[in-house]
Design a protein around this motif. Structure first.
Motif, mmCIF file in Angstrom:
data_model
loop_
_atom_site.group_PDB
_atom_site.id
_atom_site.type_symbol
_atom_site.label_atom_id
_atom_site.label_comp_id
_atom_site.label_asym_id
_atom_site.label_seq_id
_atom_site.Cartn_x
_atom_site.Cartn_y
_atom_site.Cartn_z
ATOM 1 N N LEU A 204 0.827 -1.196 0.000
ATOM 2 C CA LEU A 204 0.000 0.000 0.000
ATOM 3 C C LEU A 204 0.866 1.253 0.000
ATOM 4 C CD1 LEU A 204 -2.646 -0.971 2.723
ATOM 5 C CD2 LEU A 204 -2.440 -1.779 0.363
ATOM 6 N N ARG A 205 0.433 2.251 -0.771
ATOM 7 C CA ARG A 205 1.076 3.562 -0.767
ATOM 8 C C ARG A 205 -0.016 4.623 -0.655
ATOM 9 N NH1 ARG A 205 6.400 3.661 0.000
ATOM 10 N NH2 ARG A 205 6.559 5.614 -1.187
ATOM 11 N N ARG A 206 0.396 5.821 -0.249
ATOM 12 C CA ARG A 206 -0.549 6.943 -0.122
ATOM 13 C C ARG A 206 -1.782 6.524 0.668
ATOM 14 N NH1 ARG A 206 -0.434 10.499 -5.735
ATOM 15 N NH2 ARG A 206 1.778 10.983 -5.679
ATOM 16 N N VAL A 207 -1.545 5.964 1.820
ATOM 17 C CA VAL A 207 -2.631 5.464 2.661
ATOM 18 C C VAL A 207 -3.368 6.626 3.322
ATOM 19 C CG1 VAL A 207 -3.173 4.100 4.705
ATOM 20 C CG2 VAL A 207 -1.458 3.279 3.073
ATOM 21 N N ALA B 11 -2.106 0.937 -5.085
ATOM 22 C CA ALA B 11 -1.400 -0.344 -5.189
ATOM 23 C C ALA B 11 -1.528 -0.830 -6.626
ATOM 24 C CB ALA B 11 -1.976 -1.376 -4.219
ATOM 25 N N PHE B 12 -0.472 -1.401 -7.143
ATOM 26 C CA PHE B 12 -0.477 -1.945 -8.500
ATOM 27 C C PHE B 12 -0.913 -0.882 -9.518
ATOM 28 C CE2 PHE B 12 -1.394 -5.411 -5.504
ATOM 29 C CZ PHE B 12 -0.290 -6.226 -5.745
ATOM 30 N N ASP B 13 -0.407 0.338 -9.304
ATOM 31 C CA ASP B 13 -0.625 1.457 -10.231
ATOM 32 C C ASP B 13 -2.091 1.872 -10.340
ATOM 33 O OD1 ASP B 13 2.124 1.606 -10.900
ATOM 34 O OD2 ASP B 13 1.863 -0.049 -12.319
ATOM 35 N N LYS B 14 -2.878 1.617 -9.311
ATOM 36 C CA LYS B 14 -4.272 2.032 -9.300
ATOM 37 C C LYS B 14 -4.641 2.601 -7.937
ATOM 38 C CE LYS B 14 -6.216 -1.212 -12.724
ATOM 39 N NZ LYS B 14 -7.241 -2.266 -12.953
ATOM 40 N N HIS B 15 -5.703 3.386 -7.912
ATOM 41 C CA HIS B 15 -6.258 3.915 -6.670
ATOM 42 C C HIS B 15 -7.372 2.980 -6.199
ATOM 43 C CE1 HIS B 15 -4.062 7.630 -7.381
ATOM 44 N NE2 HIS B 15 -4.615 7.711 -8.576
#
Length: 769
Positions: A88-91, A104-108
């Protein structure tokens, strides 16, 4: 035996910017809205866990069901997701209802905890989709950068239109950093007026700046022909430097209004213009303000800008005989803090000789009063509580018997200057801020909580601090505003350290002048015995920008713990390694730093390192002063060359890697700040001018495309060495290779100070490679 030493050293090097050596050494709290709750990442040996803390109820639980989220995300993407290390990024976490937004995986994505479902975010979810733009206060529009221009996006119907049309590569809108720094086009450098009708913007102008050529001799694309890359970089003394054009833009009409003020020079700003609080709005939606620092740093001004007419007015200005710093560590943002609700500015200044805060009235430009004063420092502003009229700060040096670099956490009344200590002691207490150097380096290392963390709660009722020393295990605490411990959040796990790890020893020494107190660290190998004799190595960084000696352990130390573990690794090879913050470095009184003014290469004076080592050798007879070396194999190698050119021959071997040369740094970053517009004087020589006195063994290393230390500085030294017919060793690399250069530095010092043959088949790998 030596191979085992190398393996232990590598173990420590691999802990830099990773969790391979120590876990949970600093907690980075991300507060949820205006609540008393925050989340943080707990590091585990398998990955990470998201924790949710309620400060009011004193609970620390899992933030959500990690298994359920992993399952839901796996079903959504059709592949397995590691529950122990969620990607996870930008949580962003909402509490009621419990919703987790992330990429995650280049999607929101949006995860709904109540239903256990995970769905892609649609275009109506502003919190996740529009992360490439600066959203207006009313949430209806966003500004983003396209083809060097500013564009406006309607967040309801998703239509887009250009706000500017004259942007080009060297005349870009919305870019608030110098040409030297990489550009993050998602971090749009504009500020919306509070009523969402106007923009305060900058346009970076480098059209008249000379090009700096870099040749890629071994191109990364695999091609054979060398490739030429040219960047606009202004060097100290150049006629033209990068500047910012300041303007306001009416959103409805698109009409720009330029400030009737000259373009301001791009001075030292590792962080972008508006992120650094160098520009902000008044609450009247008409006036804006900006900070103008002269190119030579001797004058700083705060200027009012009427965004309707373009009229400007200088509210106040400050002067210095040497240079003005808006912060103590030049790799961090300015310490000043606008207070638009009250029409005030909390201004940072060293005018008294010490770093303090001053409260200014932005209506009149008059100083209301000093907020802090005395022979001590304000190190960082953590948070301003406008309702209570107080500011949370780190201070240092308030207690005479403590290390003056140790930070405490205080609350200070903005109106009467009363200081209320939240927590203090003979330790380093760190409450993180969003743009602190260690926070941003941590963010770059892969942690998602760090770039948005703040050590003080939105209400000002709670604080999260990490207590540490260079010789202790870090402990992170949740405190109430009066300093009472609510929870012990984490005690660092140091199970990754080598067996029989020797904690570095903090030491107090005297400078070469015989009167100035200095502070340092002594590192010993895990195989240390007082019955043996050890070569000594000065582990230096001759820079006026930052300190090199860590006050806290691991990530709580200087540069996110890099020099801490770097020196510890070197010690494992069989050396006593000494770090000292000599005169001409920050975090003391202004005169201490000004020791290097006019000659930046003299920062952290080599005389002070020698004096300190001589004092230590009287305490510890196992330190062999006939075998003393010096290295800066992490950077800042200019001090190594100068030290080997001393007549006393104190140093017998040195490794200079990535030699910093103030003449090749962009004008606004270093040279003109510390040496003025004319550069160093004749009696303050550059390294190549000292080469005729070279003694001992010297290894020079540089990458031909190093962005921080252009090879030209090293090549000038090489040319002087050849002219003087001096023997030296050289390693020029076509591309950066950190692990390889560190290994070569180790080998060189082992060979020439220990008299041993380095292991030939050992390959060092680090987190940098």
């Amino acid at each position: 035996m030596l191979t085992q030493d190398y393996e232990r050293a590598q173990q420590l090097m691999q802990g830099i910017f990773t969790k391979n050596v120590a876990f949970n050494t600093t907690v980075f709290p991300v507060w949820i809205g205006d609540t008393h709750c925050f989340w943080y990442e707990r590091e585990t040996k398998d990955g990470k866990e998201y924790r949710l803390v309620d400060a009011k109820t004193a609970t620390n639980n899992s933030a959500f069901d990690h298994s359920a989220l992993a399952t839901a995300l796996s079903e959504a993407i059709g592949q397995t997701v590691d529950v122990n290390n969620l990607p996870l990024r930008r949580v962003d976490i909402d509490l009621n209802p419990s919703i987790i937004r992330f990429t995650a995986f280049d999607k929101h994505w949006i995860y709904y905890a109540e239903t256990g479902t995970c769905t892609p975010a649609d275009m109506t979810d502003l919190a996740t989709v529009h992360q490439d733009c600066m959203v207006s206060p009313n949430g209806k529009q966003g500004v983003f950068i396209r083809d060097f221009n500013l564009w406006l996006r309607d967040l309801d119907d998703h239509t887009e239109r250009a706000l500017t049309i004259d942007g080009e590569k060297d005349y870009q809108y919305g870019v608030g950093v110098c040409c030297f720094a990489p550009i993050d086009y998602t971090n749009v450098q504009v500020r919306w007026s509070p009523d969402s009708t106007r923009l305060f913007a900058v346009q970076r102008d480098a059209r008249q700046v000379k090009l700096f050529p870099v040749v890629h001799h071994v191109p990364q694309d695999g091609s054979i022909r060398p490739q030429l890359e040219e960047k606009a970089v202004s060097l100290p003394g150049d006629a033209n430097v990068e500047t910012f054009r300041l303007l306001a833009i009416d959103i409805e009409t698109g009409r720009p209004q330029e400030a009737n003020y000259r373009n301001i020079p791009v001075t030292r700003s590792v962080f972008a213009f508006f992120d650094s609080n160098l520009g902000w709005w008044s609450t009247d939606n008409r006036r804006a303000y900006f900070v103008d620092v002269e190119r030579d740093y001797k004058t700083a001004r705060v200027v009012e800008f009427d965004t309707h007419t373009g009229a400007t007015k200088i509210l106040f200005e400050e002067h210095s005989d040497t240079f003005i710093g808006l912060m103590l560590n030049s790799d961090e943002p300015p310490t000043l803090m606008p207070l638009p609700e009250s029409g005030e500015l909390l201004w940072f200044s060293e005018r008294s000789g010490w770093a303090h805060l001053y409260l200014y009235d932005l209506e009149t430009g008059q100083l209301k009063h000093p907020v802090t004063q005395g022979n001590w420092l304000v190190r960082d502003v953590i948070k301003v509580d406008s309702k209570r009229r107080e500011v949370f700060v780190h201070t240092a040096g308030r207690v005479a018997d403590w290390d003056p670099y140790y930070r405490d956490l205080c609350r200070i009344d903005l109106d009467n200057g009363e200081v209320s200590t939240v927590i203090a002691g003979n330790h380093e207490y760190c409450a993180v801020t969003q743009l602190h150097q260690n926070t941003m380096m941590a963010k770059g290392s892969g942690r998602d909580d760090r770039g948005i963390a703040c050590g003080v709660s939105p209400s000002g009722d709670f604080a999260v601090v990490t207590r540490s020393r260079a010789d202790e295990v870090p402990v992170s605490l949740l405190l109430n505003r009066d300093g009472k411990t609510v929870l012990e959040l984490e005690t660092a796990d140091i199970s990754g350290l080598p067996k029989n790890w020797q904690w570095p020893e903090p030491v107090k020494l005297l400078a070469a002048d015989g009167k100035t107190d200095l502070y340092g660290l002594v590192f010993r190998p895990s195989t240390f015995s007082t019955d043996q004799s050890y070569p000594v190595i000065s582990h230096v960084y001759n820079s006026p920008d930052l300190t090199w000696v860590s006050k806290g352990s691991f990530t709580n130390g200087a540069v996110y713990g890099m020099p801490y573990l770097d020196a510890a690794a070197l010690a494992e090879l069989g050396f006593i390694v000494v770090q000292i913050d000599g005169r001409g470095t920050p975090f003391r009184h202004k005169a201490f730093l000004d020791n290097c003014y006019g000659w930046s290469e003299s920062a952290s004076k080599i005389d002070d390192h020698i004096a300190g080592i001589q004092q230590l050798a009287k305490r510890y007879t196992y330190m062999d002063l006939n075998r003393v070396g010096i290295t800066s194999h992490s950077s800042g190698g200019v001090g190594v060359v100068s030290s080997l050119c001393r007549e006393d021959g104190f140093y017998k071997a040195g490794v200079a890697s990535m030699t910093y040369d103030s003449r090749y740094f962009p004008a606004g970053l270093w040279g003109e700040r510390y040496e003025g517009l004319s550069g160093s004087t004749a009696d303050h020589p550059y390294p190549e001018q000292q080469i005729s006195n070279l003694q001992g063994k010297l290894l020079l290393m540089n990458s031909m495309i190093d962005p921080l230390a252009p090879a030209e500085g090293t090549l000038r030294i090489i040319d002087a060495l050849q002219t003087a017919n001096k023997d030296f060793d050289l390693l020029l690399l076509p591309n950066p290779a950190y692990g390889y250069t560190v290994k070569r530095a180790w080998d060189y010092l082992v060979e020439h100070l220990l008299g041993l043959e380095p292991p030939e088949d050992f390959k060092l790998t680090t987190s940098f490679d």
